[in-house]
Write an enzyme that holds these catalytic residues in place. Structure first.
Site, short mmCIF file in Angstrom:
data_model
loop_
_atom_site.label_atom_id
_atom_site.label_comp_id
_atom_site.label_asym_id
_atom_site.label_seq_id
_atom_site.Cartn_x
_atom_site.Cartn_y
_atom_site.Cartn_z
N LYS A 15 0.83 -1.22 0.00
CA LYS A 15 0.00 0.00 0.00
C LYS A 15 0.85 1.26 0.00
O LYS A 15 0.45 2.27 -0.55
CB LYS A 15 -0.97 0.00 1.19
N LYS A 65 -3.12 -9.07 -6.36
CA LYS A 65 -4.38 -9.38 -5.66
C LYS A 65 -5.56 -8.60 -6.25
O LYS A 65 -5.39 -7.44 -6.63
CB LYS A 65 -4.17 -9.00 -4.19
N LYS A 124 -10.54 -4.05 -4.04
CA LYS A 124 -11.66 -3.15 -4.32
C LYS A 124 -11.20 -1.76 -4.73
O LYS A 124 -11.94 -1.02 -5.37
CB LYS A 124 -12.65 -3.11 -3.15
#
Ligand code: AQP
Length: 332
Positions: free
Chosen positions: A115, A197, A200
């Site tokens: 992230k 991955k 969303k």
């Protein structure tokens, strides 16, 4: 303490429209625990703000995530369904646990590395200490088992390490939780880049199948999924795209890898992709219908949030009271 029953805890961030990764890795398995466990399922909105959110979207998705919990079969009469920011003990215990978590441990977390690369302009301290807030979420409820996707296993293991460290200094404070990873379900990967991955927050909407996508969209997305140049439907490391589709098909139909390989032996990718899309759309249709029914009654959803927060606070305040006392904070 309040343990006449085993406890299951999990959460989902309202940080985007929920995907079939969230569904297969987490939501679908939540209801399996409701029979034998006391379950707490949380909409973790405080985790979501580690990445910038548009307030109106965060608010809407918080309602939607709660509605999806119920649409996926969670009964609020049996499980405690609530929103994290409604229970202040989460943030308070997180601070305490921050003081029992090592910088090096947090630096090793894969999600932090991913992230911070993805949001290089906003590598905030919350992104770094996210796993500590997650540890607080879990430990507040004296949790035995945490149903999560494989991508969150590392965070649950860190939660155990923090709990062990705390318990060594202050015995019998926290139950040590175990992750529960659904059998046959690997990490669900992006349809556009199967080494990444499915998330969303992915900007490419064609890489992601959302739980609320309609049937035509679902089938179109699967038909465009990246595979490889040969045409064999077989799971293997050098075929990440096909392996991902086999895993998704298994998640929706309950079929093993071997069964799927046998079922599609000799057929082409086109037929296989359509079959995956159809299995996915068929499994999601009843969830989507129930979701729409729950979303039509906002007052009822708010009443549910309030009731869930009251129940969760009752448990959370007992654990936090114990922690405060053990640490030596003055009790008034
Ligand atoms: N691709 C996935 N495969 C399997 N399980 C997954 N989960 C998420 N993506 C996959 C599981 O869903 C639960 C809720 O996840 P989360 O909302 O707390 O956060 P996340 O893991 O960071 O999910 P996203 O979709 O990738 O969100 P963003 O894009 O906001 O970071 C967890 O149990 C997770 O394992």
């Amino acid at each position: 303490m309040f343990k006449d029953q085993k406890i299951s805890y999990s959460g989902v961030q309202p940080s985007g429209n929920l995907t079939i990764g969230n569904y297969l890795g987490a939501l679908k398995n939540f209801k399996d625990f409701a029979r034998d466990y006391k379950c707490f399922y949380c909409v973790v909105d405080e985790h979501a703000i580690t990445v910038r959110q548009v307030p109106a979207d965060l608010r809407r998705r918080t309602y939607e995530t709660l509605a999806l919990y119920m649409a996926c079969g969670l009964d609020p009469e049996k499980s405690t369904l609530y929103v994290q920011s409604h229970v202040r003990e989460h943030a308070e215990l997180a601070w305490v646990l921050d003081c029992f978590t090592m910088f090096g441990e947090l630096s090793r977390m894969t999600q932090f590395k991913d992230k911070s690369a993805k949001h290089a302009d906003n590598v905030n301290a919350g992104l770094f200490t996210y796993p500590v807030l997650m540890a607080a979420d879990i430990l507040l409820y004296q949790t035995d088992v945490v149903p999560v996707g494989i991508d969150q296993k590392q965070h649950v293991e860190l939660t155990r390490d923090i709990a062990v460290r705390f318990n060594q200094l202050y015995p019998d404070t926290f139950t040590l939780p175990e992750p529960y990873i659904a059998k046959n379900v690997r990490k669900i990967m992006s349809l556009a880049d199967p080494t990444k991955k499915m998330s969303k927050s992915d900007e490419n909407v064609n890489a992601v199948v959302y739980i609320l996508d309609d049937k035509d969209t679902i089938i179109r997305k699967f038909r465009r999924a990246v595979t490889d140049s040969d045409s064999e439907i077989r799971a293997s490391e050098d075929k990440p795209g096909v392996s991902n589709l086999i895993s998704i098909y298994g998640g929706f139909t309950g079929k093993s890898v071997e069964e799927t390989e046998k079922e599609f032996a000799g057929l082409g990718y086109g037929e296989f992709k359509t079959a995956v899309g159809e299995a996915c759309a068929a499994a999601l249709a009843p969830v989507q219908q129930r979701f729409r029914d729950y979303m039509a009654d906002k007052a009822q959803l708010e009443a549910q949030m309030k009731r869930g927060a009251e129940e969760a606070s009752w448990y959370a305040s007992r654990t936090l009271g114990k922690v405060r006392k053990k640490l030596g904070f003055v009790q008034l």
